[in-house]
Design a protein around this motif. Structure first.
Motif, PDB file in Angstrom:
ATOM      1  N   LEU A   8       9.616   0.121  -4.813  1.00  0.00           N
ATOM      2  CA  LEU A   8      10.096   0.115  -3.427  1.00  0.00           C
ATOM      3  C   LEU A   8      10.180  -1.301  -2.866  1.00  0.00           C
ATOM      4  CD1 LEU A   8       8.025   3.130  -2.023  1.00  0.00           C
ATOM      5  CD2 LEU A   8      10.424   3.122  -2.755  1.00  0.00           C
ATOM      6  N   HIS A   9       9.327  -2.186  -3.389  1.00  0.00           N
ATOM      7  CA  HIS A   9       9.283  -3.545  -2.843  1.00  0.00           C
ATOM      8  C   HIS A   9       9.678  -4.603  -3.871  1.00  0.00           C
ATOM      9  CE1 HIS A   9       6.261  -1.867   0.333  1.00  0.00           C
ATOM     10  NE2 HIS A   9       7.507  -1.579   0.614  1.00  0.00           N
ATOM     11  N   GLY A  10      10.383  -4.156  -4.915  1.00  0.00           N
ATOM     12  CA  GLY A  10      10.905  -5.097  -5.894  1.00  0.00           C
ATOM     13  C   GLY A  10       9.873  -5.547  -6.908  1.00  0.00           C
ATOM     14  N   PHE A  29      -3.466  -7.047  -0.149  1.00  0.00           N
ATOM     15  CA  PHE A  29      -3.103  -7.738   1.085  1.00  0.00           C
ATOM     16  C   PHE A  29      -4.195  -7.685   2.133  1.00  0.00           C
ATOM     17  CE2 PHE A  29       1.816  -7.916   1.475  1.00  0.00           C
ATOM     18  CZ  PHE A  29       1.798  -9.107   0.790  1.00  0.00           C
ATOM     19  N   ARG A  30      -4.787  -6.480   2.286  1.00  0.00           N
ATOM     20  CA  ARG A  30      -5.565  -6.259   3.504  1.00  0.00           C
ATOM     21  C   ARG A  30      -7.079  -6.247   3.332  1.00  0.00           C
ATOM     22  NH1 ARG A  30      -0.799  -4.099   3.715  1.00  0.00           N
ATOM     23  NH2 ARG A  30       0.500  -4.566   5.525  1.00  0.00           N
ATOM     24  N   SER A  31      -7.556  -6.236   2.092  1.00  0.00           N
ATOM     25  CA  SER A  31      -9.014  -6.305   1.910  1.00  0.00           C
ATOM     26  C   SER A  31      -9.515  -7.692   2.333  1.00  0.00           C
ATOM     27  CB  SER A  31      -9.374  -6.103   0.441  1.00  0.00           C
ATOM     28  OG  SER A  31      -9.097  -4.797   0.040  1.00  0.00           O
ATOM     29  N   SER A  52      -3.402   2.424  -1.692  1.00  0.00           N
ATOM     30  CA  SER A  52      -2.525   1.924  -0.629  1.00  0.00           C
ATOM     31  C   SER A  52      -3.186   2.165   0.713  1.00  0.00           C
ATOM     32  CB  SER A  52      -1.168   2.639  -0.662  1.00  0.00           C
ATOM     33  OG  SER A  52      -0.405   2.248   0.458  1.00  0.00           O
ATOM     34  N   SER A  53      -3.100   1.167   1.599  1.00  0.00           N
ATOM     35  CA  SER A  53      -3.633   1.348   2.944  1.00  0.00           C
ATOM     36  C   SER A  53      -2.723   2.272   3.759  1.00  0.00           C
ATOM     37  CB  SER A  53      -3.780  -0.007   3.630  1.00  0.00           C
ATOM     38  OG  SER A  53      -2.540  -0.675   3.624  1.00  0.00           O
ATOM     39  N   LEU A  54      -1.546   2.588   3.227  1.00  0.00           N
ATOM     40  CA  LEU A  54      -0.575   3.505   3.850  1.00  0.00           C
ATOM     41  C   LEU A  54      -0.190   3.069   5.267  1.00  0.00           C
ATOM     42  CD1 LEU A  54      -1.984   6.967   2.562  1.00  0.00           C
ATOM     43  CD2 LEU A  54      -0.139   5.587   1.597  1.00  0.00           C
ATOM     44  N   THR A 110       6.088   2.939  -6.799  1.00  0.00           N
ATOM     45  CA  THR A 110       5.098   1.892  -6.528  1.00  0.00           C
ATOM     46  C   THR A 110       5.565   0.930  -5.435  1.00  0.00           C
ATOM     47  OG1 THR A 110       3.616   0.254  -7.528  1.00  0.00           O
ATOM     48  CG2 THR A 110       5.889   0.278  -8.345  1.00  0.00           C
ATOM     49  N   GLN A 111       4.574   0.461  -4.681  1.00  0.00           N
ATOM     50  CA  GLN A 111       4.834  -0.619  -3.730  1.00  0.00           C
ATOM     51  C   GLN A 111       4.556  -1.951  -4.400  1.00  0.00           C
ATOM     52  OE1 GLN A 111       3.339   0.344   0.461  1.00  0.00           O
ATOM     53  NE2 GLN A 111       1.852   1.343  -0.825  1.00  0.00           N
ATOM     54  N   ASN A 112       4.006  -1.883  -5.606  1.00  0.00           N
ATOM     55  CA  ASN A 112       3.584  -3.114  -6.269  1.00  0.00           C
ATOM     56  C   ASN A 112       4.759  -3.842  -6.900  1.00  0.00           C
ATOM     57  OD1 ASN A 112       1.087  -2.482  -5.438  1.00  0.00           O
ATOM     58  ND2 ASN A 112       0.338  -1.794  -7.417  1.00  0.00           N
TER      59      ASN A 112
HETATM   60  P1  NAD Z   1      -2.833  -2.991   0.952  1.00  0.00           P
HETATM   61  O1  NAD Z   1      -3.416  -4.320   0.590  1.00  0.00           O
HETATM   62  O2  NAD Z   1      -2.359  -2.783   2.334  1.00  0.00           O
HETATM   63  O3  NAD Z   1      -3.886  -1.831   0.634  1.00  0.00           O
HETATM   64  C1  NAD Z   1      -4.601  -1.784  -0.565  1.00  0.00           C
HETATM   65  C2  NAD Z   1      -5.687  -0.732  -0.375  1.00  0.00           C
HETATM   66  O4  NAD Z   1      -6.345  -0.569  -1.611  1.00  0.00           O
HETATM   67  C3  NAD Z   1      -6.729  -1.143   0.657  1.00  0.00           C
HETATM   68  O5  NAD Z   1      -6.935  -0.072   1.547  1.00  0.00           O
HETATM   69  C4  NAD Z   1      -7.984  -1.414  -0.192  1.00  0.00           C
HETATM   70  O6  NAD Z   1      -9.169  -1.060   0.484  1.00  0.00           O
HETATM   71  C5  NAD Z   1      -7.746  -0.526  -1.390  1.00  0.00           C
HETATM   72  N1  NAD Z   1      -8.367  -1.002  -2.631  1.00  0.00           N
HETATM   73  C6  NAD Z   1      -8.352  -2.256  -3.144  1.00  0.00           C
HETATM   74  N2  NAD Z   1      -8.962  -2.289  -4.350  1.00  0.00           N
HETATM   75  C7  NAD Z   1      -9.386  -1.025  -4.599  1.00  0.00           C
HETATM   76  C8  NAD Z   1     -10.100  -0.409  -5.670  1.00  0.00           C
HETATM   77  N3  NAD Z   1     -10.469  -1.097  -6.749  1.00  0.00           N
HETATM   78  N4  NAD Z   1     -10.386   0.909  -5.576  1.00  0.00           N
HETATM   79  C9  NAD Z   1     -10.028   1.640  -4.491  1.00  0.00           C
HETATM   80  N5  NAD Z   1      -9.334   1.126  -3.451  1.00  0.00           N
HETATM   81  C10 NAD Z   1      -9.020  -0.195  -3.500  1.00  0.00           C
HETATM   82  O7  NAD Z   1      -1.701  -2.708  -0.116  1.00  0.00           O
HETATM   83  P2  NAD Z   1      -0.417  -1.780  -0.024  1.00  0.00           P
HETATM   84  O8  NAD Z   1      -0.709  -0.531   0.713  1.00  0.00           O
HETATM   85  O9  NAD Z   1       0.097  -1.722  -1.418  1.00  0.00           O
HETATM   86  O10 NAD Z   1       0.617  -2.601   0.872  1.00  0.00           O
HETATM   87  C11 NAD Z   1       0.749  -3.975   0.783  1.00  0.00           C
HETATM   88  C12 NAD Z   1       2.080  -4.501   0.236  1.00  0.00           C
HETATM   89  O11 NAD Z   1       1.735  -5.683  -0.473  1.00  0.00           O
HETATM   90  C13 NAD Z   1       2.730  -3.657  -0.802  1.00  0.00           C
HETATM   91  O12 NAD Z   1       3.852  -3.151  -0.258  1.00  0.00           O
HETATM   92  C14 NAD Z   1       3.094  -4.585  -1.959  1.00  0.00           C
HETATM   93  O13 NAD Z   1       4.477  -4.839  -1.942  1.00  0.00           O
HETATM   94  C15 NAD Z   1       2.431  -5.883  -1.680  1.00  0.00           C
HETATM   95  N6  NAD Z   1       1.421  -6.345  -2.660  1.00  0.00           N
HETATM   96  C16 NAD Z   1       1.534  -6.058  -3.979  1.00  0.00           C
HETATM   97  C17 NAD Z   1       0.579  -6.497  -4.874  1.00  0.00           C
HETATM   98  C18 NAD Z   1       0.748  -6.156  -6.325  1.00  0.00           C
HETATM   99  O14 NAD Z   1       1.881  -5.989  -6.778  1.00  0.00           O
HETATM  100  N7  NAD Z   1      -0.331  -6.012  -7.091  1.00  0.00           N
HETATM  101  C19 NAD Z   1      -0.527  -7.236  -4.418  1.00  0.00           C
HETATM  102  C20 NAD Z   1      -0.616  -7.531  -3.041  1.00  0.00           C
HETATM  103  C21 NAD Z   1       0.372  -7.084  -2.175  1.00  0.00           C
END
Ligand code: NAD
Length: 253
Positions: free
Chosen positions: A125-127, A40-42, A200-202, A105-107
């Motif tokens: 946690l997020h389905g 999401f946040r990168s 996770s960006s936490l 997992t949040q994934n």
């Molecule tokens: P986030 O995007 O907020 O944070 C991801 C973190 O991972 C970032 O800080 C980033 O710098 C780091 N990161 C990315 N690739 C990396 C790598 N290869 N090695 C080390 N660090 C790496 O994600 P979040 O904290 O999971 O929160 C976002 C919400 O978005 C989640 O709750 C989820 O539900 C949802 N989401 C899920 C997916 C998925 O299922 N794959 C994808 C995008 C968003």
């Protein structure tokens, strides 16, 4: 403590894994970026391109539902092609030998299940975005059906039973957290001796509360993320490197 370099971090993590009886991983979008699913946040992440659609907007507006399904179906080739990465496979190896009882997992991408975790041992946690549910009667639908409905009618699918909107089985902003998953995650965080927050960006709460909870209950906390998080100062070890590189050595055969 921040690991000096990747090699030292991997060694320290290895020692902590060896010493632990019960390890609970907590994963975020970063574990799946090497599988081709953007986080999401990168930079280039999903949020930089699309504003998330909150739950009440999805319920209230046909346009929002259409947009939500348009986005999801546009991502389908990416989700369908994704295979578990080194991070998923390392955790699956530790699960197989009994060190990990379950993963929180949040994934929403189903990759922990694909890597070998039993569905009951993936606390989502997020389905999950790999199938859909009616928001009225909870009937589940597969995405092939949803895509066909959308393609044929040009609008977001509705339930065949009760005509309520059908939504991917994910938790949107503003939607209540799944009680069972929250209970299971609490139980896991409170009863482990090593808690691994990975990718996770936490910043998304209440999910981000689990590393703190585990730490407060006496577990050692390791954070593996390539950028700083707000919880780095309470972690016993911070590995600020790529997840695949860090966990690759634990994949085994
Ligand atoms: P986030 O995007 O907020 O944070 C991801 C973190 O991972 C970032 O800080 C980033 O710098 C780091 N990161 C990315 N690739 C990396 C790598 N290869 N090695 C080390 N660090 C790496 O994600 P979040 O904290 O999971 O929160 C976002 C919400 O978005 C989640 O709750 C989820 O539900 C949802 N989401 C899920 C997916 C998925 O299922 N794959 C994808 C995008 C968003």
């Amino acid at each position: 403590m921040i690991a000096m370099d990747l090699r030292t971090g991997v060694e320290q993590l290895g020692d902590m894994i060896a010493a632990a009886a019960t390890i609970v991983p907590f994963t975020g979008a970063g574990i799946s970026t090497e599988c081709g699913i953007p986080d999401f946040r990168s930079p280039g992440g999903l949020w930089t391109r699309n504003r998330p659609i909150p739950y009440d907007e999805f319920v209230a507006s046909q346009d929002a539902r259409d947009e939500s399904w348009r986005r999801r179906l546009a991502m389908e080739p990416v989700f369908a092609a994704a295979k578990p990465g080194r991070g998923h496979r390392a955790l699956a190896a530790l699960y197989k030998v009994g060190k990990i009882p379950a993963v929180i997992t949040q994934n929403i991408d189903n990759l922990h299940q694909d890597s070998g975790f039993a569905a009951d041992h993936v606390v989502e946690l997020h389905g999950n975005t790999t199938y859909a549910r009616c928001i009225g009667c909870d009937r589940s639908y597969d995405l092939v059906w949803a895509k066909k409905q959308f393609d044929e009618s040009g609008v977001a699918p509705s339930c065949l039973e009760c005509d309520q909107p059908v939504k991917t089985a994910t938790i949107s902003f503003g939607q209540s957290m799944p009680e069972g998953a929250m209970r299971q995650a609490t139980e896991l965080a409170q009863h482990c001796d090593l808690f691994l927050a990975i990718g996770s960006s936490l910043v998304v709460w209440p999910a981000a509360g689990f590393p703190v909870m585990a730490r407060n209950c006496g577990a050692k906390l390791v954070i593996i993320n390539n950028e700083p998080t707000e919880q780095d100062d309470i972690a016993d070890l911070v590995i600020r490197h790529d997840i695949g590189e860090t966990l690759g050595p634990f994949v085994g055969n």
